[in-house]
Design an enzyme around this catalytic site. Sequence first.
Site, short mmCIF file in Angstrom:
data_model
loop_
_atom_site.label_atom_id
_atom_site.label_comp_id
_atom_site.label_asym_id
_atom_site.label_seq_id
_atom_site.Cartn_x
_atom_site.Cartn_y
_atom_site.Cartn_z
N GLN A 34 45.01 41.92 45.44
CA GLN A 34 44.96 40.52 44.98
C GLN A 34 45.95 39.65 45.74
O GLN A 34 46.52 38.72 45.19
CB GLN A 34 45.20 40.45 43.47
CG GLN A 34 43.97 40.73 42.63
CD GLN A 34 42.86 39.68 42.85
OE1 GLN A 34 43.10 38.54 43.16
NE2 GLN A 34 41.61 40.12 42.70
N SER A 35 46.16 39.97 47.02
CA SER A 35 47.13 39.23 47.83
C SER A 35 46.79 37.74 47.93
O SER A 35 45.69 37.37 48.35
CB SER A 35 47.16 39.84 49.23
OG SER A 35 47.75 38.95 50.14
N ASN A 36 47.76 36.91 47.57
CA ASN A 36 47.58 35.46 47.72
C ASN A 36 47.68 35.06 49.18
O ASN A 36 47.02 34.14 49.64
CB ASN A 36 48.67 34.72 46.93
CG ASN A 36 48.71 35.16 45.49
OD1 ASN A 36 47.69 35.14 44.82
ND2 ASN A 36 49.87 35.60 45.02
#
Length: 356
Positions: A85-87
């Site tokens: 879920q890397s921004n």
Amino acid sequence: MAVYSPEQLEKLITSQPRVNLISRPTPLYPLKNLTVELGLKEISIKRDDLTGLALGGNKSRKLEFILADAIGQGADTIITWGSLQSNWCLQTAAAARRCGLRPVLVLFKTYDLPLINQGNVLLEKLLGAEIHLRETEKQGKSPDQGQAFRLLEEVAEYERRKGHQPYLVSVGGSACGGHMKKPLGAMAYLLSLLEIYRQTASSSPPDYLVVASGSGGTQAGLLVGARALGLKTKIIGICVSDKKEEFLPVVQSIALDLVEFLGLDLTLEDSDIILFDDYLGAGYGQVTPEVSAVIRLLLQKEALVLDPVYTSKAMIGLIDLARKKYFQPDDKVLFLHTGGVPALFAFPDRLLAESG
Ligand SMILES: Cc1ncc(COP(=O)(O)O)c(C=O)c1O
């Protein structure tokens, strides 16, 4: 050791190639209800979740310089990595699309998530990013830079065989590595510190600035900015994944790279790098009851949406430090909202589990 004017620093930075990706300045205003709740002079917020690129976040500032660097190197494809879920990966994919480059992402499953096509991943897929899903070597731990770059190189080789010209950049756009040879991400945050300085000029700069620190570039840039301007503002980094002993040298080395790159006459002491690792909770990306509680608190008090991985931990830290009287009653504290909100939608069950 020299003190620089905002104009001098700005000139040094704006002479670097940059593409325009964000609307600036982002808003800065007091959180009145939280200020009353915690009994301080003023808690304000700087809304870098509203940078305007896709759903915003600190990474869009960094990517203005990184994309310009990639374009300058003749790249047509950006390759980077992050956790599932890397921004950073979403912002990179969005920035690449805005500049007409192809985004290729290597996403590591650092934690178990029942919903894959949610939050950032959903938007990355809609952006048409090419996604490679990988397991990590150590359960629950992000790969180290060396391991990640080895993997990225394999992906880059494949892209080159297809006739593409890839630009490789490390997670968070913080540490130099791959094709990013200059501390461009940290430099963007020095520029952001100047923006904060101007927004607070009519009163006085904050005594403390609290920020979530993950790959270190945001904190390093803010710190170099505050020291270069000769401000008394202390930059407090709240660790989200690493223990302080492991992470301090990372922030330090990015800050020193930035000082050297800009040719600043500045020394940084170990004590300048303030980090708290007391709020790691169950570890990186783990949505605990405390995370869920602080998200509900800020929504209900300030109609402010925090993310479950970074800003929630930083806010847990700010509140705890205020309650422990680390801040004095007449201190002004500024919270930097660094974005990450799309990830909220990947954890509905855990966020609602505690609401009773
Ligand atoms: C929402 C959010 N806040 C804070 C950070 C930390 O910024 P940095 O990686 O520059 O330390 C990140 C990085 O991934 C992020 O996504």
